[in-house]
Scaffold this active site. Structure first.
Site, PDB file in Angstrom:
ATOM      1  N   CYS A 346      14.942  78.482 -65.814  1.00  0.00           N
ATOM      2  CA  CYS A 346      14.942  78.536 -67.299  1.00  0.00           C
ATOM      3  C   CYS A 346      16.269  78.947 -68.003  1.00  0.00           C
ATOM      4  O   CYS A 346      16.288  78.412 -69.029  1.00  0.00           O
ATOM      5  CB  CYS A 346      13.917  79.700 -67.601  1.00  0.00           C
ATOM      6  SG  CYS A 346      14.430  81.336 -66.871  1.00  0.00           S
ATOM      7  N   ARG A 376      18.532  75.102 -53.671  1.00  0.00           N
ATOM      8  CA  ARG A 376      19.258  76.636 -53.105  1.00  0.00           C
ATOM      9  C   ARG A 376      19.930  76.163 -51.893  1.00  0.00           C
ATOM     10  O   ARG A 376      19.104  75.885 -50.875  1.00  0.00           O
ATOM     11  CB  ARG A 376      18.440  77.671 -53.215  1.00  0.00           C
ATOM     12  CG  ARG A 376      17.904  78.025 -54.434  1.00  0.00           C
ATOM     13  CD  ARG A 376      16.971  79.258 -54.577  1.00  0.00           C
ATOM     14  NE  ARG A 376      16.418  79.576 -55.901  1.00  0.00           N
ATOM     15  CZ  ARG A 376      15.839  80.757 -56.390  1.00  0.00           C
ATOM     16  NH1 ARG A 376      15.638  81.752 -55.173  1.00  0.00           N
ATOM     17  NH2 ARG A 376      15.440  80.747 -57.557  1.00  0.00           N
ATOM     18  N   GLU A 378      20.014  77.578 -48.515  1.00  0.00           N
ATOM     19  CA  GLU A 378      19.301  78.753 -47.911  1.00  0.00           C
ATOM     20  C   GLU A 378      19.662  78.819 -46.350  1.00  0.00           C
ATOM     21  O   GLU A 378      19.165  79.860 -45.590  1.00  0.00           O
ATOM     22  CB  GLU A 378      17.643  78.505 -47.784  1.00  0.00           C
ATOM     23  CG  GLU A 378      17.123  78.418 -49.039  1.00  0.00           C
ATOM     24  CD  GLU A 378      16.773  79.697 -49.820  1.00  0.00           C
ATOM     25  OE1 GLU A 378      16.973  80.764 -49.081  1.00  0.00           O
ATOM     26  OE2 GLU A 378      16.181  79.842 -50.673  1.00  0.00           O
ATOM     27  N   ARG A 387      10.491  77.463 -46.943  1.00  0.00           N
ATOM     28  CA  ARG A 387      11.704  77.442 -47.581  1.00  0.00           C
ATOM     29  C   ARG A 387      12.750  76.474 -47.236  1.00  0.00           C
ATOM     30  O   ARG A 387      12.997  76.287 -46.210  1.00  0.00           O
ATOM     31  CB  ARG A 387      12.383  78.945 -46.796  1.00  0.00           C
ATOM     32  CG  ARG A 387      13.682  79.426 -47.298  1.00  0.00           C
ATOM     33  CD  ARG A 387      14.331  80.603 -46.635  1.00  0.00           C
ATOM     34  NE  ARG A 387      13.324  81.808 -46.879  1.00  0.00           N
ATOM     35  CZ  ARG A 387      13.223  82.491 -48.124  1.00  0.00           C
ATOM     36  NH1 ARG A 387      13.985  82.139 -48.974  1.00  0.00           N
ATOM     37  NH2 ARG A 387      12.320  83.343 -48.001  1.00  0.00           N
ATOM     38  N   GLU A 395       8.087  75.527 -64.152  1.00  0.00           N
ATOM     39  CA  GLU A 395       8.534  77.091 -64.536  1.00  0.00           C
ATOM     40  C   GLU A 395       8.084  77.168 -66.128  1.00  0.00           C
ATOM     41  O   GLU A 395       8.103  76.411 -66.903  1.00  0.00           O
ATOM     42  CB  GLU A 395       9.855  76.911 -64.772  1.00  0.00           C
ATOM     43  CG  GLU A 395      10.873  78.106 -65.426  1.00  0.00           C
ATOM     44  CD  GLU A 395      11.079  79.447 -64.410  1.00  0.00           C
ATOM     45  OE1 GLU A 395      10.557  79.257 -63.211  1.00  0.00           O
ATOM     46  OE2 GLU A 395      11.737  80.251 -64.923  1.00  0.00           O
ATOM     47  N   ASP A 456       5.661  89.644 -57.990  1.00  0.00           N
ATOM     48  CA  ASP A 456       5.629  88.625 -56.954  1.00  0.00           C
ATOM     49  C   ASP A 456       4.149  88.471 -56.669  1.00  0.00           C
ATOM     50  O   ASP A 456       3.315  89.447 -56.201  1.00  0.00           O
ATOM     51  CB  ASP A 456       6.451  89.067 -55.921  1.00  0.00           C
ATOM     52  CG  ASP A 456       7.929  88.739 -56.121  1.00  0.00           C
ATOM     53  OD1 ASP A 456       8.382  87.906 -56.860  1.00  0.00           O
ATOM     54  OD2 ASP A 456       8.662  89.193 -54.976  1.00  0.00           O
ATOM     55  N   GLU A 469       6.322  84.969 -50.503  1.00  0.00           N
ATOM     56  CA  GLU A 469       6.131  84.955 -51.999  1.00  0.00           C
ATOM     57  C   GLU A 469       6.116  83.636 -52.439  1.00  0.00           C
ATOM     58  O   GLU A 469       6.882  82.465 -51.954  1.00  0.00           O
ATOM     59  CB  GLU A 469       7.646  85.817 -52.678  1.00  0.00           C
ATOM     60  CG  GLU A 469       7.536  85.123 -53.806  1.00  0.00           C
ATOM     61  CD  GLU A 469       8.901  85.587 -54.656  1.00  0.00           C
ATOM     62  OE1 GLU A 469       9.913  86.071 -54.010  1.00  0.00           O
ATOM     63  OE2 GLU A 469       9.082  84.977 -55.659  1.00  0.00           O
ATOM     64  N   ASN A 472       5.877  84.097 -59.022  1.00  0.00           N
ATOM     65  CA  ASN A 472       6.045  85.214 -59.807  1.00  0.00           C
ATOM     66  C   ASN A 472       5.964  85.184 -61.181  1.00  0.00           C
ATOM     67  O   ASN A 472       5.957  84.175 -61.581  1.00  0.00           O
ATOM     68  CB  ASN A 472       7.519  85.741 -59.480  1.00  0.00           C
ATOM     69  CG  ASN A 472       8.627  84.667 -59.903  1.00  0.00           C
ATOM     70  OD1 ASN A 472       8.700  84.022 -60.914  1.00  0.00           O
ATOM     71  ND2 ASN A 472       9.697  84.691 -59.389  1.00  0.00           N
ATOM     72  N   CYS A 498       9.125  84.707 -67.841  1.00  0.00           N
ATOM     73  CA  CYS A 498       8.970  83.462 -67.212  1.00  0.00           C
ATOM     74  C   CYS A 498       8.150  83.587 -65.929  1.00  0.00           C
ATOM     75  O   CYS A 498       8.172  84.560 -65.367  1.00  0.00           O
ATOM     76  CB  CYS A 498      10.407  82.878 -66.937  1.00  0.00           C
ATOM     77  SG  CYS A 498      11.428  83.687 -65.775  1.00  0.00           S
ATOM     78  N   ARG A 505       5.551  76.150 -51.951  1.00  0.00           N
ATOM     79  CA  ARG A 505       5.260  77.650 -51.425  1.00  0.00           C
ATOM     80  C   ARG A 505       3.501  77.754 -51.638  1.00  0.00           C
ATOM     81  O   ARG A 505       2.803  77.965 -50.918  1.00  0.00           O
ATOM     82  CB  ARG A 505       5.683  78.650 -52.335  1.00  0.00           C
ATOM     83  CG  ARG A 505       7.275  78.792 -51.930  1.00  0.00           C
ATOM     84  CD  ARG A 505       7.652  79.652 -50.883  1.00  0.00           C
ATOM     85  NE  ARG A 505       9.151  79.758 -50.636  1.00  0.00           N
ATOM     86  CZ  ARG A 505       9.678  80.795 -50.933  1.00  0.00           C
ATOM     87  NH1 ARG A 505       9.416  81.737 -51.531  1.00  0.00           N
ATOM     88  NH2 ARG A 505      11.128  80.627 -50.501  1.00  0.00           N
TER      89      ARG A 505
HETATM   90  P1  ATP Z   1      12.721  84.316 -51.576  1.00  0.00           P
HETATM   91  O1  ATP Z   1      12.634  86.232 -51.637  1.00  0.00           O
HETATM   92  O2  ATP Z   1      11.433  84.042 -50.855  1.00  0.00           O
HETATM   93  O3  ATP Z   1      13.957  83.684 -51.127  1.00  0.00           O
HETATM   94  P2  ATP Z   1      13.295  84.569 -54.368  1.00  0.00           P
HETATM   95  O4  ATP Z   1      13.101  85.862 -54.668  1.00  0.00           O
HETATM   96  O5  ATP Z   1      14.597  83.711 -53.977  1.00  0.00           O
HETATM   97  O6  ATP Z   1      12.290  84.061 -52.903  1.00  0.00           O
HETATM   98  P3  ATP Z   1      12.925  83.497 -56.816  1.00  0.00           P
HETATM   99  O7  ATP Z   1      14.061  83.370 -57.273  1.00  0.00           O
HETATM  100  O8  ATP Z   1      11.667  84.544 -57.514  1.00  0.00           O
HETATM  101  O9  ATP Z   1      12.533  83.498 -55.333  1.00  0.00           O
HETATM  102  O10 ATP Z   1      12.001  82.077 -57.255  1.00  0.00           O
HETATM  103  C1  ATP Z   1      11.121  81.687 -57.738  1.00  0.00           C
HETATM  104  C2  ATP Z   1      10.008  81.053 -57.088  1.00  0.00           C
HETATM  105  O11 ATP Z   1      10.645  79.721 -56.715  1.00  0.00           O
HETATM  106  C3  ATP Z   1       9.379  81.634 -55.817  1.00  0.00           C
HETATM  107  O12 ATP Z   1       8.568  82.284 -56.091  1.00  0.00           O
HETATM  108  C4  ATP Z   1       9.127  80.215 -54.965  1.00  0.00           C
HETATM  109  O13 ATP Z   1       7.978  79.731 -55.286  1.00  0.00           O
HETATM  110  C5  ATP Z   1      10.270  79.309 -55.280  1.00  0.00           C
HETATM  111  N1  ATP Z   1      11.283  79.058 -54.329  1.00  0.00           N
HETATM  112  C6  ATP Z   1      12.408  79.837 -54.334  1.00  0.00           C
HETATM  113  N2  ATP Z   1      13.200  79.782 -53.353  1.00  0.00           N
HETATM  114  C7  ATP Z   1      12.493  78.633 -52.762  1.00  0.00           C
HETATM  115  C8  ATP Z   1      12.916  77.862 -51.704  1.00  0.00           C
HETATM  116  N3  ATP Z   1      14.133  78.045 -51.230  1.00  0.00           N
HETATM  117  N4  ATP Z   1      12.056  76.987 -51.134  1.00  0.00           N
HETATM  118  C9  ATP Z   1      10.817  76.774 -51.750  1.00  0.00           C
HETATM  119  N5  ATP Z   1      10.479  77.601 -53.103  1.00  0.00           N
HETATM  120  C10 ATP Z   1      11.323  78.517 -53.367  1.00  0.00           C
HETATM  121 ZN    ZN Z   2      12.934  81.856 -65.142  1.00  0.00          ZN
HETATM  122 MG    MG Z   3      15.527  83.548 -52.151  1.00  0.00          MG
END
Ligand code: ATP
Ligand code: ZN
Ligand code: MG
Length: 539
Positions: A346, A376, A378, A387, A395, A456, A469, A472, A498, A505
């Site tokens: 967003c 990201r 990771e 992940r 979104e 979450d 997760e 959210n 949002c 996931r």
């Molecule tokens: P986590 O704690 O699992 O790393 P996050 O808190 O970083 O998650 P948010 O920033 O809340 O995740 O991202 C929102 C959504 O984006 C998550 O609920 C998930 O569906 C998706 N998401 C985030 N990171 C990833 C990833 N590395 N791979 C796949 N989906 C992801």
């Molecule tokens: Zn957002």
């Molecule tokens: Mg994360």
């Protein structure tokens, strides 16, 4: 931040500042006398204003006038004056005097740099009578000493040229220009220190977790890692980049089925409209969204060429043509970082509304984006499709008055519950997660913070026994409208929220619980997804 001040209240901190105020003309006998009177007045009233009984405020402990020669000699040692009475004696008329050096000590009330600005503001009037103007400030030294136990080891800080920790005291030696004093950089340094300490006191825990809802136990039909099974069946193949998959026709069809469910059961009934958000995100956006505070270890950085002149790049291309190697280190010197790839979806949307005033009539506004990938870094956390570094997410963004946003979030959660219970039939739960800094504020009793926050959605992965997760719902309060200067015509407070639905996931969760064989899937979902296409045959 309320509670941080509470911490600050019980501890000891002092500030010692030496600065030179440059003047446009020479200080004569009369002006110097006026200056002495003014310094006395400062120490009696001006630098004590707003200081409670228990405090000391600021004090000009020493001042002297300087001429050109002395001003240049920064290294010169001066006798330390210990109190204000000595301060007055310290200065005599000297030829060519066109600068004033002051040493200011303070406690946390009227911090020394604030005292300096107060001093300057009022000094202008005093010297104006002698037709002498102010020409800028040199901050010679600025030392801060504060209580600091073993909580956090701070190794370095911006604008701090020296930092030492001993006997439960942290000593900072700051290097600042006038502009940085005006920007209250010292206050920001302290705020950052308190924030680091608060975070450490939370034991590195990112958030406070509280269960809101838990589904019934569901029959477990599969106990392996679905990613491995998908690889075996060639539903997914590693992409060339790290944490990246090429999704084959079967899993793509499942993703699209999830999207259709989302459209049918969330977006349509709740009045969402589709938009297309940018996927290259500049620092400008991340500064306003707050991501610039912490995104660095996880960002995928985006660079552009310093020039698109082919000649500038010719040797690079030639090098590749001859060696078959791409000289990435030399490329690094010729490109410029402008931001990164989409991290949260967003933030770049808010540029659409930046600086605008919205008519109350069009609220609530509900829009969504599913136009591209999120990225990201990771690192070692990459696993299966749950992940990854490159992922696909829908979104949803909702904007309205505070009441509208809060009730919309509730409606959204209602809709999601229907999907997970009635269509996907998974074992899942909802948890309220409050980031540590907000939980902190909550404790201090800031009421509105209770409405702001994230729910979450987590689901059990039977193969690991862990909960993941998978999406959210966040109520972000006025954070984005404030960050991007968006207002409401009526003047009422504008809020937003949002919800990020991660397709990988959802798939990871669904397949981990139900397996890859469609006959084990709930009828409701089988009808939506239809037949999985078998396209490739390998020999
Ligand atoms: P986590 O704690 O699992 O790393 P996050 O808190 O970083 O998650 P948010 O920033 O809340 O995740 O991202 C929102 C959504 O984006 C998550 O609920 C998930 O569906 C998706 N998401 C985030 N990171 C990833 C990833 N590395 N791979 C796949 N989906 C992801
Ligand atoms: Zn957002
Ligand atoms: Mg994360």
């Amino acid at each position: 931040m309320g509670a941080m001040n509470a911490v600050e209240d019980v501890e000891h901190i002092n500030f010692r500042l030496v600065a030179v105020l440059k003047l446009s003309g020479e200080l004569g006998e009369d002006a110097l006398n006026a200056l002495r009177d003014f310094v006395r007045a400062c120490n009696q009233t001006l630098l004590k204003k707003g200081v409670p009984e228990s405090g000391r405020g600021a004090e000009i402990v020493r001042f002297r006038v300087l001429n050109e020669a002395e001003r240049a000699d920064e290294a010169e040692n001066v006798d330390e004056a210990e109190n204000a009475d000595e301060a007055e004696k310290a200065s005599d008329v000297i030829p060519g005097a066109n600068a004033i050096e002051v040493e200011i000590h303070s406690d946390r009330y009227v911090r020394a740099h604030d005292a300096l600005l107060r001093f300057r503001r009022n000094l202008a009037g005093v010297l104006g009578r002698y037709r002498i103007g102010l020409r800028g400030i040199d901050v010679r030294t600025y030392e801060i000493e504060m209580d600091w136990r073993d909580e956090v080891r701070v190794k370095s800080l911006p604008f701090v040229k020296n930092l030492s920790l001993s006997d439960g005291k942290l000593r900072l030696s700051l290097e600042l220009s006038e502009r940085e004093i005006e920007r209250r950089i010292p206050d920001r340094i302290l705020r950052l220190l308190y924030e680091k300490r608060e975070m450490a006191r939370w034991g590195g825990k990112k958030e406070h977790w509280e269960l809101l809802f838990e589904s019934e136990r569901k029959e477990i039909l599969f106990d392996r890692d679905p990613a491995e099974e998908m690889i075996r069946r060639c539903w997914i193949v590693h992409g060339a980049s790290r944490g990246q998959w090429i999704y084959g026709p079967q899993i793509t069809r499942i993703f699209r089925a999830f999207e259709r469910i989302l459209m049918e059961h969330v977006c349509k009934p709740l009045g969402y409209h589709e938009m297309i958000f940018p996927k290259v995100v500049t620092w400008d956006v991340w500064k306003h969204s707050g991501h610039a505070r912490a995104i660095y270890p996880e960002a995928y950085y985006v660079c552009v060429p310093k020039t698109r002149d082919p000649e500038y790049w010719e040797d690079i291309a030639d090098y590749f043509k001859i060696t078959g190697e791409v000289p990435t280190d030399r490329i690094m010197e010729r490109i410029e970082n402008i931001g990164g790839l989409c991290y949260a979806q967003c933030p770049p949307f808010w540029i659409f509304l930046r600086g605008k005033t919205i008519d109350d009539d069009c609220l609530p506004i509900c829009v969504f984006d599913r136009s591209g990938t999120s990225h990201r870094y990771e690192s070692g956390g990459i696993h299966g499709i749950e992940r990854v570094d490159e992922f696909h997410r829908v979104e949803l963004v909702f904007i309205g008055t505070k009441e509208q946003v809060i009730s919309h979030a509730a409606a959204l959660r209602e809709r999601y519950r229907f999907i997970f219970e009635k269509i996907l039939d998974i074992e899942w739960r909802e948890a309220k997660v409050t980031p540590w800094f907000m939980a902190q504020e909550g404790r201090a009793g800031v009421a509105s913070d209770r409405e702001v926050g994230t729910v979450d959605y987590e689901a059990l992965l039977p193969y690991s026994g862990k909960w993941l997760e998978f999406q959210n719902v966040s109520v972000n309060g006025d954070k984005y409208p404030r960050g991007f200067s968006v207002k409401l015509r009526s003047g009422r407070e504008l809020w937003s929220g949002c919800s990020g639905v991660g397709l990988e996931r959802w798939a990871a969760v669904f397949l981990a619980q139900k397996g890859l064989d469609t006959e084990n899937w709930p009828q409701s979902f089988r009808e939506i997804v239809g037949e999985l296409p078998e396209v490739f045959k390998f020999v």
